[in-house]
Design a protein around this motif. Structure first.
Motif, PDB file in Angstrom:
ATOM      1  N   VAL A  34     -16.746  -1.755 -11.743  1.00 20.87           N
ATOM      2  CA  VAL A  34     -15.852  -0.606 -11.807  1.00 20.87           C
ATOM      3  C   VAL A  34     -14.447  -1.042 -11.384  1.00 20.87           C
ATOM      4  N   LYS A  36     -10.182   0.105 -11.206  1.00 21.62           N
ATOM      5  CA  LYS A  36      -9.240   1.231 -11.279  1.00 21.62           C
ATOM      6  C   LYS A  36      -7.942   0.710 -11.879  1.00 21.62           C
ATOM      7  N   GLN A  39      -2.352   4.057 -14.940  1.00 19.92           N
ATOM      8  CA  GLN A  39      -2.257   4.754 -16.217  1.00 19.92           C
ATOM      9  C   GLN A  39      -1.309   4.082 -17.201  1.00 19.92           C
ATOM     10  N   THR A  62     -14.394   4.667 -19.997  1.00 18.70           N
ATOM     11  CA  THR A  62     -13.256   4.967 -19.125  1.00 18.70           C
ATOM     12  C   THR A  62     -13.334   6.413 -18.687  1.00 18.70           C
ATOM     13  N   ASN A  63     -12.718   6.688 -17.560  1.00 17.14           N
ATOM     14  CA  ASN A  63     -12.660   8.052 -17.061  1.00 17.14           C
ATOM     15  C   ASN A  63     -11.393   8.211 -16.234  1.00 17.14           C
ATOM     16  N   SER A  64     -10.668   9.293 -16.471  1.00 21.65           N
ATOM     17  CA  SER A  64      -9.436   9.555 -15.742  1.00 21.65           C
ATOM     18  C   SER A  64      -9.762   9.836 -14.274  1.00 21.65           C
ATOM     19  N   ARG A  65      -8.973   9.252 -13.359  1.00 22.48           N
ATOM     20  CA  ARG A  65      -9.237   9.473 -11.930  1.00 22.48           C
ATOM     21  C   ARG A  65      -7.961   9.218 -11.136  1.00 22.48           C
ATOM     22  N   ASP A  66      -7.487  10.199 -10.391  1.00 25.08           N
ATOM     23  CA  ASP A  66      -6.360  10.064  -9.455  1.00 25.08           C
ATOM     24  C   ASP A  66      -5.113   9.418 -10.070  1.00 25.08           C
ATOM     25  N   GLY A  68      -4.912   7.428 -12.488  1.00 26.30           N
ATOM     26  CA  GLY A  68      -5.219   6.153 -13.124  1.00 26.30           C
ATOM     27  C   GLY A  68      -6.487   6.324 -13.939  1.00 26.30           C
ATOM     28  N   TYR A  69      -7.142   5.225 -14.243  1.00 19.71           N
ATOM     29  CA  TYR A  69      -8.379   5.282 -15.019  1.00 19.71           C
ATOM     30  C   TYR A  69      -9.424   4.394 -14.389  1.00 19.71           C
ATOM     31  N   LEU A  70     -10.642   4.923 -14.317  1.00 16.15           N
ATOM     32  CA  LEU A  70     -11.773   4.092 -13.914  1.00 16.15           C
ATOM     33  C   LEU A  70     -12.280   3.428 -15.178  1.00 16.15           C
ATOM     34  N   GLU A  86      -9.062  -7.012 -15.763  1.00 17.23           N
ATOM     35  CA  GLU A  86      -8.208  -6.806 -14.593  1.00 17.23           C
ATOM     36  C   GLU A  86      -6.891  -7.585 -14.680  1.00 17.23           C
TER      37      GLU A  86
END
Length: 191
Positions: A34, A36, A39, A62-66, A68-70, A86
């Motif tokens: 995982v 992070k 964006q 992918t998933n939107s989070r805070d 940014g994206y996970l 990365e």
């Protein structure tokens, strides 16, 4: 028919929140890598996602989070894929030329954009303005010039899609301006 209509109406309100609001508890498979991702890198990542999947034989979601994206990577070669993904944002951080007031710097300002930043003493501003077109034409770049009154310099920002282009143009601009400045000083009458 009435039952299916009721079922449809019952399900419809639940669908939009799932698209606009990420689930607070995102299901992450056990052992998944995982990451992070900021964006700003999403476009470049999406363009390359299939390449990562094909190269390593992994699944990427992918998933939107805070803000940014996970990025969730599963598959046998998930660790290798995770290291390469990365690099997209860790190899060279994105920065801005706003705080540069001296010297020459090559910076990354977006996933696919670099700037060569050259600060020239104010007394050489006319030479800088005169030589700007030569460098723009030679390297096919755009140069923005801003006077920094507090620092006594003009900051030339060279926009380029490749780091090497930004670097070559910055070297060239600095050399041309400083050489012309030395020649002007040498030919000036002694006081």
């Amino acid at each position: 028919a009435v039952v299916s209509t009721q079922r449809y109406h019952h399900q419809a309100p639940a669908a939009p929140p799932a698209e606009s609001e990420p689930e607070p508890n995102i299901e992450i498979p056990e052992g998944a890598v995982v990451l992070k991702m900021p964006q700003v890198y999403l476009g470049k990542f999406i363009m390359n996602m299939k390449d990562y999947q094909d190269k390593y034989g992994v699944a990427i979601t992918t998933n939107s989070r805070d803000g940014g994206y996970l990025i969730i990577i599963t598959g046998d070669r998930r660790e290798e894929a995770g290291k390469e993904v990365e690099l997209l944002w860790s190899e060279e951080p994105i920065t801005s030329s706003d705080n540069i007031t001296s010297g020459k710097h090559i910076i990354k300002v977006a996933p696919d954009r670099y700037e060569g930043v050259v600060c020239i003493p104010s007394e050489h501003s006319q030479i800088l303005l005169d030589k700007r077109n030569t460098v723009e034409t030679t390297h096919k770049v755009r140069i923005l010039i801003k006077q920094l009154h507090d620092c006594g310099v003009y900051r030339a920002v060279i926009r380029a899609n490749k780091k090497q282009t930004a670097s070559d143009a910055a070297d060239d601009l600095e050399t041309i301006v400083l050489t012309a400045a030395k020649e002007a000083d040498a030919s000036a009458p002694a006081k």
